[in-house]
Design a protein around this motif. Structure first.
Motif, PDB file in Angstrom:
ATOM      1  N   ASP B  20      16.818  28.472 -34.862  1.00 38.25           N
ATOM      2  CA  ASP B  20      17.506  27.243 -34.476  1.00 38.25           C
ATOM      3  C   ASP B  20      17.956  27.313 -33.015  1.00 38.25           C
ATOM      4  O   ASP B  20      17.784  28.334 -32.354  1.00 38.25           O
ATOM      5  N   ARG B 133      17.114  23.065 -37.917  1.00 36.40           N
ATOM      6  CA  ARG B 133      15.760  22.515 -37.763  1.00 36.40           C
ATOM      7  C   ARG B 133      15.047  22.429 -39.110  1.00 36.40           C
ATOM      8  O   ARG B 133      14.040  21.747 -39.239  1.00 36.40           O
ATOM      9  N   MET B 191      17.833  19.023 -33.475  1.00 38.78           N
ATOM     10  CA  MET B 191      17.719  19.998 -32.387  1.00 38.78           C
ATOM     11  C   MET B 191      17.706  19.215 -31.077  1.00 38.78           C
ATOM     12  O   MET B 191      17.623  17.993 -31.096  1.00 38.78           O
ATOM     13  N   GLU B 200       9.047  20.687 -29.684  1.00 38.78           N
ATOM     14  CA  GLU B 200      10.176  20.754 -30.627  1.00 38.78           C
ATOM     15  C   GLU B 200       9.731  20.303 -32.018  1.00 38.78           C
ATOM     16  O   GLU B 200      10.168  20.867 -33.036  1.00 38.78           O
ATOM     17  N   ARG B 203       8.213  23.105 -33.818  1.00 44.01           N
ATOM     18  CA  ARG B 203       9.246  24.014 -34.339  1.00 44.01           C
ATOM     19  C   ARG B 203       9.880  23.437 -35.616  1.00 44.01           C
ATOM     20  O   ARG B 203      10.111  24.154 -36.586  1.00 44.01           O
ATOM     21  N   MET B 204      10.187  22.153 -35.598  1.00 41.11           N
ATOM     22  CA  MET B 204      10.787  21.518 -36.780  1.00 41.11           C
ATOM     23  C   MET B 204       9.806  21.519 -37.953  1.00 41.11           C
ATOM     24  O   MET B 204      10.203  21.733 -39.097  1.00 41.11           O
ATOM     25  N   GLN B 207       9.859  24.986 -39.478  1.00 38.12           N
ATOM     26  CA  GLN B 207      11.112  25.320 -40.160  1.00 38.12           C
ATOM     27  C   GLN B 207      11.335  24.460 -41.403  1.00 38.12           C
ATOM     28  O   GLN B 207      11.898  24.928 -42.385  1.00 38.12           O
TER      29      GLN B 207
END
Lengths: 274, 274
Positions: B20, B133, B191, B200, B203-204, B207
């Motif tokens: 995160d 996230r 985030m 991003e 990444r989300m 996760q």
């Protein structure tokens, strides 16, 4: 006043926490130290694993000196572009080894690409009985652990292109966590010796508003040797037997060298930075 | 995999916290970001006060995006030897201004002499309801705040030696703390956009184990623009009216651009580092 001290002074009004090895907030100690190439080390002096280990240990040293148990770490690591994956793996191994040895979890940080290897570590520690620099009472005995002087000599050798012992404390500080956690209940004030005994004594003198009566002369070789990461602490004379007993149990050398009195102490060492 | 990601990967096994904007431990969020000369900025682009302000704000942005209120900061500041006391004062003013604006106390850190201005900030924040996230649920709507794209254009201008507007978000991110603290109870995952919207979203996606169905095409100028420090978050469609109402109240532009679905999202932007 040097520029670093001038910078720190700007924050005095903002904070009541600055002045110890770490900042104590609600039983948590936050300590933060940089370990930068060409400031704290030259890359041909150390392996990458040694660099990572020392970057961690100098921060853990702050936590121990405050009688706090390190729990978490955040790492800022600026890595030279030319490093291979093998280099990066070796570097990370150093951080992970020390984290495991001290039961620390590495919880985050930031990694960037840079022209040199620059590391900054934040250690988060817990304590129920923090030891500060301000705790020295008049008539307290003052002592440091271990030997002082070898790190100054070893640094001078390295700067002259000579070799030093693989076991030098300059490569890896010898922290004394178990000893200090046990002895701490008899201790009034403490810090670690990172910049040199006399530099640290000046800091303690300011924070505790005391001076020191030395039992013997201390040579500049001992007084001005930085990077030692030995413990410097004060205690009431009535606790001397208990403290010596615990030191013996942990095989820690104790040097009781002064008594706190009214007055002020000023360091006359030259700056320790290379 | 780039070297920074390879380094971070080494710590996956050691920690359950990494992933995160900050690490959440017992209602405390620890966030840590570097702001280094010639990595994040060139010195002729910014005043020293702007550099210090941005170094603080990019870290505070992480705290806000996790719905945490920043309380304390630790600063590692490596200062070039040639800086005057006036320079150092200006730099410290930048840190202090932002600290005051956000009610943050600067509790410690480390200051050293270096060849360039390298800053690392650790922010300690408190939260009762952290946004991660990993919280996106299938069918959640995904949105970002404000405008995206100007920071990429402004960075390109600066790299080409041109001037940019004094009001550019590249100089100073426009954080939306009050909006996000109020809207957070309707938010499932969040985030900030530091490396670019698509970076991003990848990444989300990892996760939260979701993909995204986009309502419209998003141009690379918008999708790949880093340094924006806008908020990226997801919410249940049933909360759309409340969220739009709070956005209107705080004069925040909301861009609802996708819906979470089964699948994976991979960013196809080029690396954002200069």
């Amino acid at each position: 006043m040097n520029k670093e001290d001038y910078f720190i002074k700007q924050f005095d009004k903002n904070s009541s926490f600055i002045g110890d090895d770490g900042a104590l907030v609600d039983n948590i100690v936050y300590s933060n130290d940089a370990f930068f190439e060409d400031v704290h080390f030259k890359k041909n002096w150390f392996s990458l694993k040694q660099i990572a280990r020392k970057a961690m240990l100098v921060n853990i040293s702050d936590a121990i000196a405050m009688n706090a148990v390190p729990k978490y770490a955040l790492l800022t690591v600026a890595i030279p572009k030319e490093y291979s994956k093998k280099d990066i793996k070796e570097l990370s191994q150093g951080f992970l080894e020390v984290a495991e040895e001290y039961g620390i979890e590495i919880i985050g940080g930031d990694t960037i690409s840079n022209i040199k290897l620059d590391i900054s570590v934040t250690i988060i520690s817990k304590t129920n009985d923090a030891k500060l620099r301000s705790g020295i009472k008049k008539d307290d005995l003052i002592c440091y652990t271990g030997d002082l002087g070898t790190c100054k000599k070893d640094l001078e050798k390295l700067l002259a292109g000579k070799k030093i012992s693989k076991k030098s404390k300059f490569y890896e500080p010898k922290l004394k966590a178990d000893f200090f956690y046990e002895v701490s209940k008899y201790v009034n004030a403490a810090m670690d010796i990172s910049d040199g005994l006399f530099f640290e004594l000046e800091r303690m003198s300011k924070q505790s508003k005391v001076g020191f009566k030395f039992f013997d002369d201390i040579s500049p070789e001992i007084a001005c040797s930085g990077e030692e990461y030995e413990l410097l602490f004060s205690f009431s004379p009535k606790n001397i037997n208990k403290i010596e007993e615990i030191a013996k149990k942990h095989d820690v050398i104790l040097n009781i060298f002064a008594k706190a009195n009214k007055g002020k102490f000023r360091c006359d060492c030259k700056n320790h930075h290379f």
